[in-house]
Design a protein around this motif. Structure first.
Motif: not given
Length: 169
Positions: A45-48, A63-67, A114-118
């Motif tokens: 779930y977090q990865a997706a 944000r929740v998944a990444c956190m 992901r989007f900041p790194l892109r």
């Protein structure tokens, strides 16, 4: 220069641990923790979902998944560095270990949204590479891991040096 430390693991004996040796041990511990936490401890779930963004709902979900991922990652990483410090008698100060973990937390969250790194890839002329390939062979995965690895070195440096004292006993 010789740094003298006392640790519980060496039963009060004084040992010399150089900052370079402390850095190397912290880096190896962080790298091992990274492999475990970024691949084994992260849920599907977090990865997706950690990179979801766009609508308010998607932003919140991402944000929740990444956190959640980064919190688990930081727990594994912090425990690994602390364990290495205690078991090997490295003499890293808790302030340095905490600073290293805070740096890791912030930089890991940044990349894994992901989007900041892109956007960073676009600004540095790496967007075509970022978007090339598929799966783990995708440029975005390579840039993500190289970002993490570079920051792990900074985290190891912080862990090894911040708060470390030189004793003259």
């Amino acid at each position: 220069m010789t740094y003298l430390i006392r640790s519980r693991s060496n039963r009060g004996r004084v040992e010399a641990t150089s900052p370079g040796a402390r850095f190397a041990a912290c880096f190896v511990a962080l790298l091992a923790a990274h492999q475990l936490a970024d691949y084994w401890a992260q849920t599907n779930y977090q990865a997706a979902n950690k990179g979801r963004h766009g609508s308010p709902h998607d932003n919140a979900e991402g944000r929740v998944a990444c956190m959640a991922h980064v919190a688990t990652y930081t727990a594994v990483s912090g425990a690994t560095v602390t364990g290495a410090n205690c078991l090997l008698g490295l003499g890293a100060n808790w302030r340095g270990v905490v600073a290293g973990q805070l740096i890791s937390f912030a930089t890991h969250y940044f990349a894994d949204r992901r989007f900041p790194l892109r956007a960073l890839a676009a600004r540095t002329g790496k967007l075509e590479f970022h978007d090339a390939g598929e799966g783990l062979a995708k440029g975005s995965a390579v840039l993500d891991q190289s970002w993490h690895l570079g920051w792990l070195a900074v985290c190891a440096l912080a862990s090894a040096t911040i708060g470390a004292t030189r004793a003259s006993r």
